[in-house]
Every structure is written in C-alpha cells, then in structure tokens.
Design an enzyme around this catalytic site. Sequence first.
Site, PDB file in Angstrom:
ATOM      1  CB  ALA A  41      -0.957  -0.008   1.142  1.00 38.44           C
TER       2      ALA A  41
ATOM      3  N   GLY B 281       0.307  -5.278   0.702  1.00 34.18           N
ATOM      4  CA  GLY B 281      -1.059  -5.317  -0.266  1.00 34.18           C
ATOM      5  C   GLY B 281      -0.701  -5.585  -1.708  1.00 34.18           C
TER       6      GLY B 281
ATOM      7  CD  GLU C 100      -2.810  -7.938   2.239  1.00 28.48           C
ATOM      8  OE1 GLU C 100      -2.568  -6.994   2.038  1.00 28.48           O
ATOM      9  OE2 GLU C 100      -3.443  -8.491   3.132  1.00 28.48           O
TER      10      GLU C 100
ATOM     11  CD  GLU D  96       1.158  -6.186   5.111  1.00 27.87           C
ATOM     12  OE1 GLU D  96       1.864  -7.189   5.619  1.00 27.87           O
ATOM     13  OE2 GLU D  96       0.332  -6.258   4.221  1.00 27.87           O
TER      14      GLU D  96
HETATM   15  N1  3HC Z   1       4.611   3.643   0.317  1.00 28.47           N
HETATM   16  C1  3HC Z   1       4.975   4.846   0.054  1.00 28.47           C
HETATM   17  N2  3HC Z   1       6.343   5.144  -0.183  1.00 28.47           N
HETATM   18  C2  3HC Z   1       7.199   3.919  -0.047  1.00 28.47           C
HETATM   19  C3  3HC Z   1       6.950   2.507   0.218  1.00 28.47           C
HETATM   20  C4  3HC Z   1       5.528   2.507   0.416  1.00 28.47           C
HETATM   21  N3  3HC Z   1       5.032   1.314   0.617  1.00 28.47           N
HETATM   22  N4  3HC Z   1       7.913   1.901  -0.060  1.00 28.47           N
HETATM   23  C5  3HC Z   1       8.701   2.550  -0.292  1.00 28.47           C
HETATM   24  N5  3HC Z   1       8.533   3.759  -0.495  1.00 28.47           N
HETATM   25  C6  3HC Z   1       9.179   4.975  -0.622  1.00 28.47           C
HETATM   26  C7  3HC Z   1      10.384   5.289   0.318  1.00 28.47           C
HETATM   27  O1  3HC Z   1       9.883   6.394   1.178  1.00 28.47           O
HETATM   28  C8  3HC Z   1      11.323   5.889  -0.467  1.00 28.47           C
HETATM   29  O2  3HC Z   1      11.257   7.464  -0.754  1.00 28.47           O
HETATM   30  P1  3HC Z   1      12.246   8.561  -1.128  1.00 28.47           P
HETATM   31  O3  3HC Z   1      13.068   7.974  -2.164  1.00 28.47           O
HETATM   32  O4  3HC Z   1      11.659   9.685  -1.271  1.00 28.47           O
HETATM   33  O5  3HC Z   1      13.086   8.584   0.378  1.00 28.47           O
HETATM   34  C9  3HC Z   1      11.399   5.233  -1.960  1.00 28.47           C
HETATM   35  O6  3HC Z   1      10.227   4.800  -1.908  1.00 28.47           O
HETATM   36  C10 3HC Z   1      12.225   4.220  -2.218  1.00 28.47           C
HETATM   37  O7  3HC Z   1      12.433   3.180  -0.764  1.00 28.47           O
HETATM   38  P2  3HC Z   1      13.711   2.917  -0.117  1.00 28.47           P
HETATM   39  O8  3HC Z   1      14.485   3.920  -0.092  1.00 28.47           O
HETATM   40  O9  3HC Z   1      13.161   2.010   1.073  1.00 28.47           O
HETATM   41  O10 3HC Z   1      14.057   1.902  -1.525  1.00 28.47           O
HETATM   42  P3  3HC Z   1      14.706   0.300  -1.322  1.00 28.47           P
HETATM   43  O11 3HC Z   1      15.046  -0.027  -2.629  1.00 28.47           O
HETATM   44  O12 3HC Z   1      16.098   0.404  -0.110  1.00 28.47           O
HETATM   45  O13 3HC Z   1      13.735  -0.793  -0.716  1.00 28.47           O
HETATM   46  C11 3HC Z   1      11.626  -1.694  -0.688  1.00 28.47           C
HETATM   47  C12 3HC Z   1      12.455  -0.933  -1.474  1.00 28.47           C
HETATM   48  C13 3HC Z   1      12.059  -2.935  -0.023  1.00 28.47           C
HETATM   49  C14 3HC Z   1      10.285  -1.939  -1.277  1.00 28.47           C
HETATM   50  C15 3HC Z   1      11.350  -0.779   0.872  1.00 28.47           C
HETATM   51  O14 3HC Z   1      10.915   0.567   0.375  1.00 28.47           O
HETATM   52  C16 3HC Z   1      10.100  -1.214   1.594  1.00 28.47           C
HETATM   53  O15 3HC Z   1      10.306  -2.222   2.333  1.00 28.47           O
HETATM   54  N6  3HC Z   1       9.117  -0.454   1.775  1.00 28.47           N
HETATM   55  C17 3HC Z   1       7.996  -0.818   2.418  1.00 28.47           C
HETATM   56  C18 3HC Z   1       7.223  -1.994   2.152  1.00 28.47           C
HETATM   57  C19 3HC Z   1       5.949  -2.231   2.968  1.00 28.47           C
HETATM   58  O16 3HC Z   1       6.105  -2.241   4.104  1.00 28.47           O
HETATM   59  N7  3HC Z   1       4.762  -2.672   2.297  1.00 28.47           N
HETATM   60  C20 3HC Z   1       3.614  -2.784   3.121  1.00 28.47           C
HETATM   61  C21 3HC Z   1       2.863  -1.515   3.234  1.00 28.47           C
HETATM   62  S1  3HC Z   1       1.342  -2.011   4.398  1.00 28.47           S
HETATM   63  C22 3HC Z   1       0.304  -2.561   3.179  1.00 28.47           C
HETATM   64  O17 3HC Z   1       0.636  -2.971   2.361  1.00 28.47           O
HETATM   65  C23 3HC Z   1      -1.096  -2.739   3.914  1.00 28.47           C
HETATM   66  C24 3HC Z   1      -1.674  -3.609   3.207  1.00 28.47           C
HETATM   67  O18 3HC Z   1      -1.961  -4.911   3.678  1.00 28.47           O
HETATM   68  C25 3HC Z   1      -3.249  -3.431   3.085  1.00 28.47           C
END
Ligand code: 3HC
Length: 674
Positions: free
Chosen positions: A63, A102, A105, A125
């Site tokens: 998400a 997500g 999912e 998450e």
């Molecule tokens: N939403 C919004 N922004 C995100 C994002 C997300 N899910 N994931 C990464 N970004 C942004 C970061 O803030 C960063 O922004 P910036 O360049 O302005 O600082 C940019 O994308 C790049 O991210 P990273 O610097 O972390 O890049 P990496 O290549 O090191 O890592 C990644 C990539 C492994 C995808 C890492 O970003 C990550 O783990 N992201 C989060 C993943 C996550 O937690 N997903 C679950 C979200 S909750 C969900 O999905 C709920 C659902 O169940 C309904």
Amino acid sequence: MADLVQTRRDGNVAVISIDNPPVNALSQAVRADLLDALVAAKADAACAAVVILCAGRTFIAGADISEFGKPPRSPTTIDVIAAIEALGRPVVAAMHGTALGGGLELALGCHARVAAPTTRLGQPEIKLGLIPGAGGSQRLPRLVGVELALTMIVGGDPIGAEEAHASGLIDAIIDGDLAAGAIDFARRLAAAPAPPVLARERDDKLAAARADRAPFEELASRLTRRSRGLEAPAAAVEAVRWSLDLPVAEALARERATFLRLVAGEQARAQRHLFFAEREAAKSPAIAGVTPRAVRQAAVIGAGTMGGGIAMCFANAGIVVSVIDVSLDALTRGLDLVAANYRASVARGTLAPADMEQRLALIRGATALPAIADADIVIEAAFEDMEVKRGIFADIDRHAPAHALLATNTSYLDVDAIARATQRPKSVLGMHFFSPAQVMRLVEIVRGAQTAPEALATAVALARRIGKAPAIVGVCHGFVGNRMHRLRSVEAERLMLEGALPQDIDAAMTEFGFPMGPIAASDLAGLDIGWRMRKAQGLRAEIADLLCEAGRFGQKTGMGFYRYAAGARDAKPDPQVERLIIDASARLGVARRAIGAEEIVERVLFPMINEGARILEEKIAQRPGDIDVIWVHGYAFPAWRGGPMHYADTLGRGHVRARLAPDRTIHRLGTGFC
Ligand code: 3HC
C-alpha cells in the site's frame, strides 16, 4: 503525467502493467486505474486471461504508506481483489523485485502467481504496527499452510522465490523474460479444462493444523515472545487463527476491522513515522545529486570486538575486508571471535555453513598498514584516545590510496581534530557503529567541518549497502546518541541517590518498552570505560565510580550494579550494592524517598529529550526524526513509541518542558556513569 496503469493485448491475453515509481505502491490512483483495467478486461470477450505485472525495479511493494492515517479512499485493495476473483478468467500475477504487503495480497487474490528467480515476497505490515489488511492473513495460510504464513506475517521478513515455489505461494519461477513466461502461463491456464481454484476457496493446507492445534500455538508463542508492549503481533496471531476457526468471509471482515483499528492507532503512527524518518536521516542537501564513489574493498584498523563486528558487516554484504592490528595476538583473537560469531549463527540455524565459509574467506588479517594500499575505505576502530587516533590517521594517510574514504569509529572524539592529522581532511569523517556492530543497525555518519560531499555521500551509500540505518550528524562531544545517553546516565545516578534502586529503574524502563533497563545495559557494556573517561576529565559519578573502585565492572567481572552467576547473563539485585547506594545518599545528605515508575520514566527520558532539542538548535542533527532513528536503531528505544522526539510530541512538548523542574537537579554529581 504518464499513465499509471496500461493494458496491452498479447493475442488473447490482456497484459495490465503498473508503472508508479519508485516502488509501484498501490496508491488510490493506481487502485482506481487498475480496477478500470480489470473491468475493461472482463468486458472484452476476446480476452481469455489476464497478466498483472509492473514496470521498473519491482512488483507492487505494498500500500502507499503515505495514505495511512488519512480516511480510506475507494476503491480499496479489497475492491480490486474482488474484481480479480470475479473476472471469470484466469488472472496471473507476474512478480519481480519485492512483492510486499498489499502487493502480495493482490497477487494472492489472483488465480496463479509466477515470479522471477530473484523475487522476494513478504507481508511486512508488522513492521508498521499493522497486520495485512487485504486478505493476507486468510489467503496466505490457505496457500502455504498456517505455520509459514504465521512466520511471514508475525516476523515480517520476506522469503525468496525458491521457498515461495516450494511452499505453494507461487506456481512457477520464470527464468528469462518474465512477461513472456507469464503470458504463456496464463494462456495455458485459459486452455485448461477447469480454472484454477482461488486461494480463498482452498482448505487442504489447513486440515492438519485444524486437527492438531499444538504446533500452531507453540509457534505463535515463540514468535510473539519478544513483542511485549506491541499490539500488532498478537493481533496477527489472532487473525491467522481465524483462518482455522471461521468461515473465510467472516475472517476477512474481521481482518479488515483489525487493520483499520491498528492503522488509526498510536503504535502504527509511530512506526510509520520511523519508516519515513529512516529514509530521511540518510539525506542532506549537501549530498543531493552527488554520486558516491565505488567501494570494492574495505579495511578496518583494530581487531577488537568493534573492529571485528564492522568487518563482519562488510563480509556479510560480500565486500572484501582487511582487518589490521599491529599485535598478532590481538589480530588472532579478533579473527577467532569473528569466526566464533559466525559459528554461533550456523548453530542457531540462521546462517548456512557454506555462507559462513564464503564470508570468512572475504576477511583477511594483517599486522601492518601496507595492507590498506588497495582499500576504497579505511575505518579506524582503535582505542578511544585522541592521540592514539591521530597517530593512526597520520599513518593511514601515508598508506591509503588517494581516493580512499577515511573513517573513524570514535564514539565521542572530535572528528575535525582527527581529520587534521592527515593531509586530506576532505576525505575524513566519522562512521560511528554501535555494539555489536554486526547486529545493531545504526551508523552515525559524522560530517566534519571539511568533509567533502562526495565522501559523505559515499559513507551514506555504503552504510545502506551493508544494511545499516545511517543518520547524518555533526561534530560535538558524543555526537547525537551518546550525548543524549550521558544525560540519561546522570539522571539514573540521581534517581538512585534519591531513593530508587537499580532494579526499580530497570523495571520502569522495561515496562516503558526498552528490552533492557539502562542500568543492566551499562553492566553489559562495562562500567570501566566510562570510569576511565571520567577520571581523565576530573569528573565523578558517585555510585558507578564506587562500584568500579570495588572492581565491579559489570557483567564481565560477574558484578556491577547487579550480581551475575558464573557464565550467566541474568542480573540479580545485590544487597551490597543497595547498601552502597544508601550509604552514598547519606554521605551526600540526600533524603531517600519512594520513587514511582512514572517519575522514573519521566526523569530518565525528559532530560534526554531536552538535550535532543538543544542538538537540533545547534544543527548537530538535521531533523527530530533523525534523533528518533538514532535512538531506535542504536539504543533500542521502543519503535512503537516512535523514538524520543516523537514520543515527546505525543505527550506535548509543553508537558515535557513543565516536568523538567529545575529543583530536581543535584548539580554536585557532575556527570553520569557513561
Ligand atoms: N509507500 C510509500 N512510499 C514507499 C513505500 C510504500 N509502501 N515503499 C517505499 N516507499 C518510498 C520510500 O519512502 C522511498 O522514498 P524516498 O526516495 O522519497 O526516500 C522510496 O520509496 C524508495 O524506498 P527505499 O529507499 O526503501 O528503497 P529500497 O530499494 O531500499 O527498498 C523496498 C525498497 C524493499 C520496497 C522498501 O522501500 C520497503 O520495504 N518498503 C515498504 C514495504 C511495505 O512495508 N509494504 C507494506 C505496506 S502496508 C500494506 O501494504 C497494507 C496492506 O496490507 C493493506
């Protein structure tokens, strides 16, 4: 603006492609466009199957986290998944990079999943204080079984494509052209006599766990053992348990309700704050657009615990590293400790024996500085003494190649004075690792007055490459973390003199959420280092100094603030120490009184927070969030409280200021024990 979602036709297969850089997060606009594309595919009589894939470096990484905390906007990911399940034709998710949250999912809602060999798949998450909110807790167990699902959802770590394939999470690994392989796969599904069974309709993998609940419950208690204070892990266990107990529709509805409750809560807010703060802390206007230098080889000066730990960080990331110590004995001891650390990981089952061999082969020992002649970075991790360090830097200057980055791992000392010992202060900075360096994620990147932007950018990029959380800070005594930590120690001494015992302070702070109390933590770190530093500066910490004078240096001597049985790590309160503290109060004329947990927490944390505010004023740290990252990743401040500055904001800064009453200060103590 470029289209976020595009559809093309490859024969009878509709290929829906998402392009929302950098990580294809499922923002509202993506969800809406994706839903439109699915509706169009359904209406297209000539479309026999659909492939969903992503442009750029990754499949959907979850998400859009920046939308959390705001009112949910339609369509939700659940709406999109419902459209996939009702499409009436096979839908195949084709994944590469990281399929997370997500994103995974959505793939679980598809009729089949294929992935490139290097894909990582996970439900992270939990790291945001959440549980999956779009069916992950119900569809994942149905595909991979309840135990792997629980491990992925409560642990939050992704698995690789091979494990995903073996467990049934994905149906095929596609070598070569992912899109072509996925289209081919989808076409074969469309031609099959019966469509694949949707994950939500499968039950076969749950049968064993329904018949015998014990393995699930044992795993659940093991996975949540260290999650005291956190809401999400218990909620995640409950949600996965629903897959065994409830009809799928009801379980999905409950999962959603739990997700919505958690996402609106303080803990998730704190963890979201940290997610973005961690990425911000590595940024600075000084390095915007600056290309870091390549680092292929590293060298670490000093084979102590810290030097060995830093060398492990490089080897773990596949970087060749030389460890240099002038004493052959110290070098041998240091390298033996590194090998023992790796062997312990193998024994725990967290490292494959072949990986251990590979990592050990990357670490080379040497007793003289010519060994740094090919190093792209040299990190000094020697004794914490300015003259020693300046001498080492003068030597490094003579032997390191001209392009090399020269870093000191000093915890307190003036990086500028160290830089002046070289002819190239622009290449010098601090890289302050935290002990044990191979475990703790924080690295304070200390920018000296003359540090060049390219050197700074290289250190930040390198820290991220070796899996660390870098935070850029300026030069001052103790930088950000230890400067604040000192205040905590000062206040802990005062609390003891006024009436609290070590175990009272530790109990209050572990109840607050620290995994270990500050007093037990100083016993673990060793009390003698601070004692020596204080003596050199003519300072005194009454209780800690008395303990050191009695030879009680902490765990390593079996006695410090607590007593430790031989070889054991649990801290036992010691009546001798209690006597020593009570006598000290009497000698200093401080009346002892009962001090409650709330006062202890406030007095331990608020002076630190106040110091954090000063650090910001002085621009030693760039943002409050940087300080939070430092405390969470360097000092185990509970992540679900967001770090000290975020915590202060949740209380209100006015409240913190009001409680920092000046009359509580016992000035004559001078300094704390660290
Ligand atoms: N939403 C919004 N922004 C995100 C994002 C997300 N899910 N994931 C990464 N970004 C942004 C970061 O803030 C960063 O922004 P910036 O360049 O302005 O600082 C940019 O994308 C790049 O991210 P990273 O610097 O972390 O890049 P990496 O290549 O090191 O890592 C990644 C990539 C492994 C995808 C890492 O970003 C990550 O783990 N992201 C989060 C993943 C996550 O937690 N997903 C679950 C979200 S909750 C969900 O999905 C709920 C659902 O169940 C309904």
